[in-house]
Design an enzyme around this catalytic site. Structure first.
Site, mmCIF file in Angstrom:
data_model
loop_
_atom_site.group_PDB
_atom_site.id
_atom_site.type_symbol
_atom_site.label_atom_id
_atom_site.label_comp_id
_atom_site.label_asym_id
_atom_site.label_seq_id
_atom_site.Cartn_x
_atom_site.Cartn_y
_atom_site.Cartn_z
ATOM 1 N N LYS A 11 -11.457 -16.214 0.197
ATOM 2 C CA LYS A 11 -12.816 -16.235 0.749
ATOM 3 C C LYS A 11 -12.907 -15.565 2.117
ATOM 4 O O LYS A 11 -13.928 -14.969 2.451
ATOM 5 C CB LYS A 11 -13.338 -17.665 0.839
ATOM 6 C CG LYS A 11 -12.572 -18.557 1.811
ATOM 7 C CD LYS A 11 -13.198 -19.943 1.888
ATOM 8 C CE LYS A 11 -12.483 -20.810 2.908
ATOM 9 N NZ LYS A 11 -13.123 -22.130 3.067
ATOM 10 N N ARG B 74 -15.523 -34.660 3.423
ATOM 11 C CA ARG B 74 -16.312 -33.514 2.994
ATOM 12 C C ARG B 74 -16.723 -33.753 1.548
ATOM 13 O O ARG B 74 -17.733 -34.382 1.293
ATOM 14 C CB ARG B 74 -15.559 -32.196 3.186
ATOM 15 C CG ARG B 74 -16.512 -30.989 3.155
ATOM 16 C CD ARG B 74 -15.814 -29.670 3.383
ATOM 17 N NE ARG B 74 -15.039 -29.233 2.233
ATOM 18 C CZ ARG B 74 -14.402 -28.060 2.179
ATOM 19 N NH1 ARG B 74 -14.414 -27.255 3.228
ATOM 20 N NH2 ARG B 74 -13.729 -27.714 1.108
#
Length: 356
Positions: free
Chosen positions: A35, A130
């Site tokens: 990414k 998260r």
């Protein structure tokens, strides 16, 4: 000239080979995280040449880009699947990370429509807060519900640490991940393909000799690209830490005060800057700014110091620089993760590939 990132793919391959061997020696396979560089094809190819089998990204657009450009590897979507992108996830990703049974059912139905079997990595929250299931009862309920789904396959259990809450991976919390994975295996009657113990910060446990038995996978990006022990924020001896070098053109050099003059408030991009009074200094402006990069980088020129940046201008103190910086000169900066990531999403920065 436009600002340019010089990318040394041979150094990335060198780092990757070291990391893969270190992980494989303790029974852990590695998914390379793509990414940061937006699944750059040259970098992806270098990773595969080094022996990487899995490529992991958080953007389905990047995974589609890899597929459409001939990158032949198993591809994982790491970001929790949004229901609206389910068709593309099944089309392009071999496995996706999930924490909601309703979305998994959508993936199952879509996989059946496309005539595929889609792999699922369930996510477990070890306290970083998260993503992922937090209660074992909820996780095991999802596992039971998945038994009736024939378009998806439960392939692994993963966790994420050090991203939102800054919680460090430890032998204790990753042992808990292995224990929860064992619960799933007892429920399903088969071994999981992957027990994924986090990202580059978890690689530090291998270096320390503290990785618990039973972790079988890590998802590594930063350590591949910057040769860093990310948990300690230190470079790993013997690895390459200059794989990404920013080069920009000097557009102004002036002697000015080190502290702004006048009543001060907010500066560009909602910042409240602070300044050290070093008297009059020689300052260079480079034609690149925070729209394109972050400031987590260091000047290559000895004696130079980054002062700050606005959207379009990078300011550098070159008073003690070992060379005489002039307008039109090029200055280089050794980039770290955030600066590199932002540069790959900027259409204003060129890329140059270097092989040594």
């Amino acid at each position: 000239m436009r600002a340019t990132v010089n990318i040394n793919t041979d150094k990335i391959k060198y780092n990757a080979a070291i990391i893969l061997k270190t992980c494989h020696d303790v029974g852990i396979d590695v998914a390379a995280v793509t990414k940061m560089h937006s699944a750059d094809i040259n970098i992806c190819s270098a990773l595969l040449e080094s022996g990487v089998k899995y490529l992991a990204d958080s953007r389905i657009e990047n995974i589609a880009y890899m597929s459409e450009n001939g990158i032949d590897a198993e591809k994982w979507l790491m970001r929790i699947v949004a229901p609206s992108i389910v068709p593309d996830v099944v089309k392009y990703a071999d496995m996706s990370f999930n924490s909601d049974i309703s979305t998994i059912r959508l993936l199952n139905d879509e996989a059946n429509r496309q005539g595929k079997k889609h792999k699922i990595m369930l996510m477990w929250d070890l306290g970083d807060l998260r993503e992922g299931y937090f209660e074992t009862a909820h996780l095991l309920s999802c596992v039971r519900d998945m038994k009736d789904l024939d378009g998806v396959e439960l392939s692994g259990l993963g966790t994420n640490l050090s991203c939102y809450g800054g919680v460090k991976p430890t032998r204790t919390n990753l042992t808990r991940l292995v224990e929860v994975a064992s619960m799933i295996e007892n429920e399903t009657g088969r071994k999981l393909d992957h027990i994924s113990g986090g990202n580059s910060t978890s690689y530090s446990l291998i270096l320390e000799g503290n990785m618990p038995e039973g972790i079988t996978n890590l998802r590594i990006g930063d350590s591949f690209y910057f040769g860093r022990d990310v948990k300690k924020r230190e470079y790993i001896p013997g690895m390459k830490n200059d794989c990404f070098i920013l080069e920009g053109e000097v557009v102004e050099v002036k002697i000015k005060p080190s502290v702004p003059i006048g009543e001060r408030g907010y500066a560009a991009l909602n910042s409240l800057p602070e300044f050290e009074d070093r008297g009059m200094i020689k300052r260079a402006i480079i034609s690149v700014g925070k729209q394109d990069i972050d400031l987590d980088m260091t000047p290559i020129d000895e004696g130079a110091l980054i002062l700050g940046a606005s959207s379009d201008h990078l300011l550098v103190d070159v008073t003690d620089c070992t060379r005489d910086i002039k307008v039109g000169d090029k200055m280089q900066f050794n980039m770290l993760y955030t600066a590199t990531m932002r540069s790959f999403t900027s259409k204003y920065i060129d890329k140059r590939y270097i092989n040594e």
